[in-house]
Design an enzyme around this catalytic site. Sequence first.
Site, PDB file in Angstrom:
ATOM      1  N   GLY A   1       0.758  -1.190   0.075  1.00 36.28           N
ATOM      2  CA  GLY A   1      -0.022  -0.028  -0.092  1.00 36.28           C
ATOM      3  C   GLY A   1       0.940   1.068  -0.005  1.00 36.28           C
ATOM      4  O   GLY A   1       1.802   1.314   0.598  1.00 36.28           O
TER       5      GLY A   1
ATOM      6  N   MET B   1      -7.216   3.326   9.793  1.00 39.88           N
ATOM      7  CA  MET B   1      -6.691   2.140   9.422  1.00 39.88           C
ATOM      8  C   MET B   1      -5.541   1.455  10.634  1.00 39.88           C
ATOM      9  O   MET B   1      -5.144   2.174  11.469  1.00 39.88           O
ATOM     10  CB  MET B   1      -5.812   2.500   8.129  1.00 39.88           C
ATOM     11  N   GLY B   2      -5.331   0.190  10.430  1.00 40.31           N
ATOM     12  CA  GLY B   2      -4.323  -0.604  11.145  1.00 40.31           C
ATOM     13  C   GLY B   2      -5.070  -1.893  11.244  1.00 40.31           C
ATOM     14  O   GLY B   2      -6.017  -2.226  12.103  1.00 40.31           O
ATOM     15  N   ARG B   3      -4.710  -2.882  10.757  1.00 37.28           N
ATOM     16  CA  ARG B   3      -5.465  -4.223  11.003  1.00 37.28           C
ATOM     17  C   ARG B   3      -5.156  -4.862  12.305  1.00 37.28           C
ATOM     18  O   ARG B   3      -5.794  -5.392  12.871  1.00 37.28           O
ATOM     19  CB  ARG B   3      -4.871  -5.304   9.935  1.00 37.28           C
TER      20      ARG B   3
ATOM     21  N   GLU C   1      -9.917  -0.063  12.491  1.00 40.13           N
ATOM     22  CA  GLU C   1     -10.632  -0.821  11.606  1.00 40.13           C
ATOM     23  C   GLU C   1     -10.478  -2.497  12.168  1.00 40.13           C
ATOM     24  O   GLU C   1     -11.266  -3.329  11.701  1.00 40.13           O
ATOM     25  CB  GLU C   1     -10.016  -0.715  10.111  1.00 40.13           C
TER      26      GLU C   1
ATOM     27  N   ASP D   1       1.347   1.847   8.660  1.00 41.86           N
ATOM     28  CA  ASP D   1       0.869   1.097   9.920  1.00 41.86           C
ATOM     29  C   ASP D   1       1.622   1.109  10.979  1.00 41.86           C
ATOM     30  O   ASP D   1       1.698   0.776  12.219  1.00 41.86           O
ATOM     31  CB  ASP D   1       0.389  -0.296   9.576  1.00 41.86           C
TER      32      ASP D   1
ATOM     33  N   LEU E   1      -7.751   8.486   2.475  1.00 39.24           N
ATOM     34  CA  LEU E   1      -7.127   9.711   2.741  1.00 39.24           C
ATOM     35  C   LEU E   1      -6.004   9.842   3.655  1.00 39.24           C
ATOM     36  O   LEU E   1      -4.967  10.569   3.532  1.00 39.24           O
ATOM     37  CB  LEU E   1      -8.252  10.734   3.077  1.00 39.24           C
ATOM     38  N   GLN E   2      -6.136   8.988   4.553  1.00 36.77           N
ATOM     39  CA  GLN E   2      -5.172   8.932   5.679  1.00 36.77           C
ATOM     40  C   GLN E   2      -3.573   8.478   4.971  1.00 36.77           C
ATOM     41  O   GLN E   2      -2.688   8.677   5.759  1.00 36.77           O
ATOM     42  CB  GLN E   2      -5.362   8.054   6.734  1.00 36.77           C
ATOM     43  N   ARG E   3      -3.622   7.657   4.121  1.00 43.28           N
ATOM     44  CA  ARG E   3      -2.331   7.355   3.448  1.00 43.28           C
ATOM     45  C   ARG E   3      -1.830   7.908   2.136  1.00 43.28           C
ATOM     46  O   ARG E   3      -0.870   7.898   1.819  1.00 43.28           O
ATOM     47  CB  ARG E   3      -2.294   5.692   3.124  1.00 43.28           C
TER      48      ARG E   3
END
Lengths: 447, 447
Positions: free
Chosen positions: A16, A186-188, A242, A142, A295-297
């Site tokens: 990503g 985000m962040g799995r 997320e 991340d 948008l954050q990335r």
Amino acid sequence: MTQKLAGGCLFAQSGGPTSVINASAYGVIKTSLETPEITHVYGASHGIMGILGDTLYDLGKEDPQELSLLLNTPSSALGSCRYKIKDRSDLDRLYEVFQKHNIRYFFYNGGNDSMDTCLKVDDYLHEVGYECRVIGVPKTIDNDLDGTDHCPGYGSAAKYIATTVAEVYHDSIVYDTGTITIIEIMGRNAGWLTGASALAELSGAPPDLIYLPEIPFDMGYFLYKTESMYKAKNNCLVAVSEGIRYPGGSLVSDAKPSATDGFGHAQLGGLAATLSDIVKQRTGAKVRGIELSLLQRCGAHLASQTDIDEAFLAGKSAVECAVAGETGKMVAFEREQGSGGGNNGGSGNIGESGSVNTGNTAAIDAAANTGATAIGTGQYKCNVVLRPLAICANSEKTVPREWINETGTYVTQDFIDYALPLIQGENTRALENGLPRFAQLKKELVT
Amino acid sequence: MTQKLAGGCLFAQSGGPTSVINASAYGVIKTSLETPEITHVYGASHGIMGILGDTLYDLGKEDPQELSLLLNTPSSALGSCRYKIKDRSDLDRLYEVFQKHNIRYFFYNGGNDSMDTCLKVDDYLHEVGYECRVIGVPKTIDNDLDGTDHCPGYGSAAKYIATTVAEVYHDSIVYDTGTITIIEIMGRNAGWLTGASALAELSGAPPDLIYLPEIPFDMGYFLYKTESMYKAKNNCLVAVSEGIRYPGGSLVSDAKPSATDGFGHAQLGGLAATLSDIVKQRTGAKVRGIELSLLQRCGAHLASQTDIDEAFLAGKSAVECAVAGETGKMVAFEREQGSGGGNNGGSGNIGESGSVNTGNTAAIDAAANTGATAIGTGQYKCNVVLRPLAICANSEKTVPREWINETGTYVTQDFIDYALPLIQGENTRALENGLPRFAQLKKELVT
């Protein structure tokens, strides 16, 4: 003393994108073009896919001015992929392409999975006796790469998140009727990004509750906390990762298991909407769910100059270390103790220091043409070191339990001390017509 | 010559916030504090609600430095409401509060509904013979207010949208596997915001398709266009207005009719997710839906300096005009012909010019303490004029049909020429710790 190695350089981007991945690209490309041993500088179209397909760009033919705009151009300028090397036939093919173009320097820019690819390539080339220096250049918003204090890409995403949360905070309190706002970040598996929402404290506009994937999610307690906060304040701002999961391990977002990305991860999203519905039913309040999504990335206009400088330095150092004889390593950052937050660098072995050991001043020098005028708090200092790829590949660094409060609903001061220096510095991006002027590469194919 | 009117000033904010609504607040407050006729400057908590409840802040007690930070603080600093005046008893109560505090100047900052409130207040006070000058100060990101070339708040939201679309464009093309990205943008009935996505053209990163609420939505044609574009380019970026409707009038977003805001509008959202699902089923492609949500109206870090200057000027002019004797008017902008886009100002009567007729140079002077150094393209010039409130209240200005292409899938060059000057100028906001330093008002209650 390592022998000099003359030959071509190949650079590729994977995974990503981030706001500063191209700053690392510029670090690699610019330094390679200036290095006498490096006879030609190629870039692969779409990461490993471009190597397997022998679709390479001759980066020596790019306009230097356009290349310099990579410092502020988000996303992977050469294209990315999520392809993982399948078997030996992929490596055979890669070797073929390396030989064809006399590639002796290979730099792969990516996250955990890409470091694994790097490691496989390095092992293979070593085995077949083809001399080629392989260095991984870290990137991920991340911040879950092991073996480094932090990762290029994280600081900018953290700055975007903290700024946005501070702005949304102000928007969410304007009505007399009250609101609950749930922001999905985000962040799995790692809560570094979601935790960065706490930095909005420094703007006087923090979230009330923060839920990281490191802590099993208790829906009942979440609803109780949210409702209590809303009743007490007439407003409640919640930041959720997320990737939050129930104690049994299932995702709260209840992702359809069929929707997966190329690496086999479940494709997430929609959590803010799901939680909003549940909270609305429980409280009767006006509830708004906001997903920061891509948008954050890619919000390069809010990239931290510290992050840009460090991303550039990571690319530059990769080339310098390779030329000095290193291979099978990843560029990493080691924070000097007592300089703005604890050192959370290596949970594995401490890797050997590379030939480049450069603090912030050097970082500013290195990226002098970015027009940076300030970096961090004045106390923060990170050095570039090298780590064996084996440490960094396929392991995920999560937020330490002690950096999350006891109830699992916020981060501690240690977290803030760690993250704050990484978001410092406003970037001076090129503009035209009030809009970003991004790099436009020619991408001339190697024939 | 109008007689001098001495007395207090009351300022209130209404409706949805914008990135620059507080710049107008600062224009009103600063100018009022500097005006000898104005004996005291009060602000209502949460718009009309604060007046009805006699919850007023004494703005004269604020620190001037904090007040100046309002120029870059998003959302309504005094709080907002969506309350519409119900009946004569509301007006009676309002009159009571005005008399109690000797309010002789009333400035209401809002959109269409707020101008209607302004009109009712002005009519009522006129009827009861209470001398009070009532001026509406326009604000709305939607840009749907009639009687003005454009509306403060729009330029900043447009800049946010165009920048974000340009960034997402780069993110959406990185993978070799291709993607369809659908971005949902605010705008119930007017496509001004969604059309602004076309400005990303100037950054070389435009959407492929744009769907405005002005054109009845044809799902079949939308799917055909999206799929064709995806097949041809391996990518497709679509900007859609939250307010698109089927020819019969029902919203494509299929909003639950029970969820309404205080003005009786359907609460929208979720369109991007809905369309993404449909497109994914049709094409089998990877599809991502992104809702810009509140971020587009509170993203003050990307506010256009032109917009900040004009918002301030609108507030300042309101006070100056009122002191000069005007009442029952709204401050409006009139673009000089041939200066960056057509004049789309008044579809009704041309209102009388106010006592202030100020071009951009004055705007820069007025807002000199913002550190603005550039405004627009050098050709754009707007003058402040006054319009009768009756023109502006309760009518919505939509995008002219001729500014949308024939197939209803993009905007024309006229639209771009109109919107581009409004997003010019980078604001120089105050920062602390790499994060926005927003105004922190004391909000001392009037006793």
